[in-house]
Design an enzyme around this catalytic site. Structure first.
Site, PDB file in Angstrom:
ATOM      1  N   ARG A 168     -22.716   7.835   6.972  1.00  0.00           N
ATOM      2  CA  ARG A 168     -24.374   7.974   6.834  1.00  0.00           C
ATOM      3  C   ARG A 168     -25.008   8.431   8.029  1.00  0.00           C
ATOM      4  NH1 ARG A 168     -23.176   1.967   4.220  1.00  0.00           N
ATOM      5  NH2 ARG A 168     -21.805   2.300   5.573  1.00  0.00           N
ATOM      6  N   GLU A 196      -9.289  -2.247  -5.513  1.00  0.00           N
ATOM      7  CA  GLU A 196      -8.062  -2.643  -5.197  1.00  0.00           C
ATOM      8  C   GLU A 196      -7.743  -3.946  -5.449  1.00  0.00           C
ATOM      9  OE1 GLU A 196      -9.206  -0.866  -1.182  1.00  0.00           O
ATOM     10  OE2 GLU A 196      -7.323  -0.032  -1.150  1.00  0.00           O
ATOM     11  N   GLY A 237     -15.866   4.683  -0.115  1.00  0.00           N
ATOM     12  CA  GLY A 237     -17.172   4.790   0.561  1.00  0.00           C
ATOM     13  C   GLY A 237     -17.800   6.161   0.436  1.00  0.00           C
ATOM     14  N   ASP A 291       0.849  -1.212   0.275  1.00  0.00           N
ATOM     15  CA  ASP A 291      -0.131  -0.092   0.127  1.00  0.00           C
ATOM     16  C   ASP A 291       0.870   1.266   0.084  1.00  0.00           C
ATOM     17  OD1 ASP A 291      -2.624   0.249  -0.416  1.00  0.00           O
ATOM     18  OD2 ASP A 291      -3.098   0.680   1.778  1.00  0.00           O
TER      19      ASP A 291
END
Ligand code: ADP
Length: 383
Positions: free
Chosen positions: A267, A364, A313, A133
């Site tokens: 959310r 990914e 997200g 990463d």
């Protein structure tokens, strides 16, 4: 533990899923294949058992007929330090290096190694490839990756900016290049539970917001991102915190959770803000301000901007955050089309906009699978 299974020949996605709550109560495996999503609960005490359960499920559901069909396994490994700049076939030496680097990523590298070893024991025939990463950010220049602390600590301890989410940023860079042409100046905002921004020049990482650890940069779900470093010693003194306790505050109790006081999930925050919850509104504003400040500063670093991408997200699903960010960049001639933004279209910039604004779902696993495929293709063909 997330996974995707691809057919090597056709690149078709055969199944994908996630194990949650491994080693905690009520662990579950959710798997989707052939358009069906099923959740099964199982007794999984550790990652080794999760791999075993995955193999059995793939056989039971007829996704594979024999474990020997699996020829390669790609792993996302959090920290590759300065050693790993590309996907790497896992050997004993590579395993040892990943273990050494656990010092820099104590929460991630040991778990990544567990996964590597578990797959190796069930699939000894498969080529294992580690995809790091941090690797994408190894193109950063010294003046971007060096912290202004005594120089010797960079040499002695490897304290420098490494950057994370590199697999996601690289996926976006490749996607934009393939579909829109190589952008000279691009900023990618990966906004999820963990969030980071990457400024790219000609598709390569130029600078990025995560640093020595993934705590740096933006405000996140539970992480604070950049704060005045003296807050740490102040709290240690006044709250009598140990090192571990301060780590907890910074990594688990801050960010959206810390400000809202009730949730780290965007959310929930957005919903509460629409209902007039002032702490949720504040959390939203701080989150957006951090993104705006960093995007603004990276536009200066790049000396301009051609493409701005939102992913992960929040980036993919929150029209509110995208709007809050974009409406502060209109001075650059950036203009988004409200309807396209609400509809989460891929290109949300209006036809007048001087800067392209894109919403691209990150993937990914796809990039990792491609790395495995490349390594398999490089293997000598046995006569
Ligand atoms: P991770 O970093 O764990 O991979 P994700 O990329 O899945 O996380 O992002 C998780 C975040 O995305 C959470 O804060 C979640 O609330 C947010 N999110 C997901 N869907 C929406 C949505 N429809 N609107 C706003 N935020 C969303």
């Amino acid at each position: 533990m997330k996974f995707q299974i691809y057919d090597l020949e056709t690149s078709k996605l055969l199944a994908k899923g996630i194990f949650e709550r491994i080693g905690i109560d009520h662990p579950t495996l959710t798997i989707s294949c052939q358009g069906k999503k099923v959740e099964q609960s199982s007794i999984i005490a550790n990652h080794h058992e999760a791999v075993q359960e995955l193999m059995q499920t793939l056989l039971d559901r007829g996704i594979i007929l024999d474990l020997l069909e699996i020829v390669g396994v790609g792993h996302r490994v959090a920290h590759g330090g300065t050693i790993f700049t590309k996907p790497t076939v896992v050997t004993e030496l590579v395993e040892a290096k990943i273990e050494e680097l656990a010092e820099l990523a104590p929460l991630h590298n040991p778990i990544n190694l567990l996964g590597i070893r578990a797959f190796k024991s069930y699939l000894p025939q498969a080529l294992e490839v580690a995809v790091f990463d941090t690797a994408f950010h190894q193109t950063m220049e010294e003046a971007y990756y060096t912290y202004p602390i005594p120089y010797e600590y960079r040499e002695k301890y490897g304290i420098r900016r490494y950057g994370f989410h590199g697999i996601s940023h690289q996926y976006i860079s490749d996607y934009v290049t393939e579909h829109y042409g190589l952008p000279e100046k691009m900023i990618c905002a990966h906004l999820g539970n963990g969030s980071s921004i990457c400024a790219m020049k000609n598709g390569l990482s130029y600078t990025t917001s995560m640093g020595f650890t993934p705590t740096a940069g933006l405000m996140m779900g539970t992480r604070c991102g950049d704060i005045d470093p003296m807050i740490v010693s102040f709290l240690e003194k006044h709250e009598n915190f140990s090192g571990n306790q301060i780590d907890q505050v910074i990594n688990q109790k801050s960010g959206l959770r810390g400000i809202s006081g009730f949730s780290s999930d965007m959310r929930d925050i957005e919903l509460a803000a629409t209902q007039g919850n002032s702490r949720a509104e504040l959390a939203l504003d701080i989150f957006a301000n951090r993104v705006i400040e960093l995007v603004g500063s990276y536009i200066s670093s790049l000396n301009g901007l051609d493409v701005l991408v939102f992913t992960a997200g929040i980036g993919e699903h929150s029209a509110t955050i995208r709007k809050k960010v974009c409406q502060r960049l209109t001075f650059l001639g950036l203009d988004i089309d409200d309807k396209k933004n609400q509809d989460h279209a891929e290109e949300i910039s209006s036809s007048n906009s001087k800067i392209k604004v894109l919403v691209i779902p990150t993937n990914e696993e796809w990039l990792i699978a491609q790395a495995v495929k490349e390594k398999l293709e490089q293997l000598p063909v046995l006569a």
